[in-house]
Design an enzyme around this catalytic site. Structure first.
Site, mmCIF file in Angstrom:
data_model
loop_
_atom_site.group_PDB
_atom_site.id
_atom_site.type_symbol
_atom_site.label_atom_id
_atom_site.label_comp_id
_atom_site.label_asym_id
_atom_site.label_seq_id
_atom_site.Cartn_x
_atom_site.Cartn_y
_atom_site.Cartn_z
ATOM 1 C CG HIS A 38 -1.843 -1.181 1.421
ATOM 2 N ND1 HIS A 38 -1.716 -1.954 2.591
ATOM 3 C CD2 HIS A 38 -2.858 -1.229 0.907
ATOM 4 C CE1 HIS A 38 -2.775 -2.806 2.111
ATOM 5 N NE2 HIS A 38 -3.519 -2.284 1.372
ATOM 6 C CB VAL A 180 5.727 -3.911 -2.816
ATOM 7 C CG1 VAL A 180 7.028 -3.657 -1.793
ATOM 8 C CG2 VAL A 180 5.305 -2.767 -3.741
#
Ligand code: PAF
Length: 288
Positions: A38, A180
């Site tokens: 995020h 990620v």
């Protein structure tokens, strides 16, 4: 200074006010428990827009399993601290009633058709999930209005559904962002914190399986059965239930056909480790 707004109607006014001042809005929708995945979306949004807003709403419509909804991690106070530190301008949350004020209860909410990309994979294993995502994202887009909206590619099928929705609405601009990963290769997910140490070690086989398929692809292998069998054999090395380990055409969401020579492919995996369900994917035809 982070502005915390506890209902989406006031958040909508904030966004209108920003646009009236000529500000370009970046929007990152989340279900909270913010992790490095995020944070990279938020940092990118901050870099590309005048102001950034984040929504935190654990959307009950997208949980096909009530236990999953109840155990989904929630950490509002620490999320606010992270957002403040990152330099996010506004965060909004809200109750089910705030999000869907026209409905008397969850059963009463009009569920949207998520379109052609919802078929198969998540559509099969989590019936109603992508319908629930589409319904809430449509609502969030209506509150925020025109903006750039940032979505991670880890939830690839969700990304396709959201791109389809934005095409129908005519806004916002969807910005797909790289997955990620931890140094072990495990993709960041709010669910990772539900894994025991041993389960987390097992979960690293997901990325190992994806990269093994990619290495084969890079040596010229285009046999989808062989590519999938390689992924499955790596996943079988540790104790987990494999829901799928498949290839899809990343653009038209079809199973790649050998006849087409397999020039584009994305490998996608969903597994359950104990009670925790994890998904990940890797483009075989892109990158290293
Ligand atoms: O990816 C998520 O966190 C959720 O599915 C989203 C897009 C915030 C909708 O609830």
């Amino acid at each position: 200074m982070l502005e915390i707004i506890e209902n989406p109607t006031s958040a909508s006014d904030w966004c209108k006010n920003q646009r009236a001042q000529g500000h370009c809005i970046g929007f990152v929708p989340t279900m909270g428990t913010l992790h490095a995945g995020h944070q990279s979306l938020i940092e990118r949004s901050i870099g590309e827009n005048d102001v950034t807003c984040v929504s935190i709403f654990v959307n009950p419509l997208q949980f096909n399993d009530s236990n999953d909804f109840e155990t989904y991690p929630r950490n509002l106070e620490s999320d606010y601290k992270i957002l403040e530190k990152l330099g996010c301008d506004m965060v909004f949350c809200g109750t089910n009633h705030d999000m869907f004020p026209e409905s008397c209860g969850l059963d009463d909410i009009e569920i949207l058709d998520p379109g052609p990309h919802a078929s198969g994979l998540e559509g099969d294993y989590r019936p109603g999930h992508l319908e629930g995502v589409c319904t809430v994202v449509d609502r969030l887009f209506r509150f925020v209005g025109d903006c750039r909206a940032y979505f991670g590619q880890k939830d690839y099928q969700q990304l396709l559904v959201v791109q389809h929705l934005a095409k129908i609405l005519g806004y916002p601009q969807i910005v797909p962002c790289e997955t990620v990963r931890q140094s072990s290769g495990l993709a960041y997910s709010s669910r990772n914190r539900l894994l025991s140490g041993r389960e987390e070690t097992a979960a690293t086989n997901i990325y190992r399986a994806l990269t093994a398929a990619k290495s084969l692809w890079n040596t010229g292998v285009r046999d989808s059965q062989k590519l999938c069998a390689t992924m499955k054999s790596i996943l079988a090395e540790s104790s987990m239930t494999v829901e799928y380990a498949v290839l899809r055409d990343p653009d038209n969401w079809q199973r790649p056909s050998q006849k087409d020579g397999l020039d584009r492919a994305i490998a996608l995996i969903a597994v359950k480790i104990g009670e925790v369900r994890l998904i990940d994917n890797l483009r075989l035809d892109h990158g290293i």
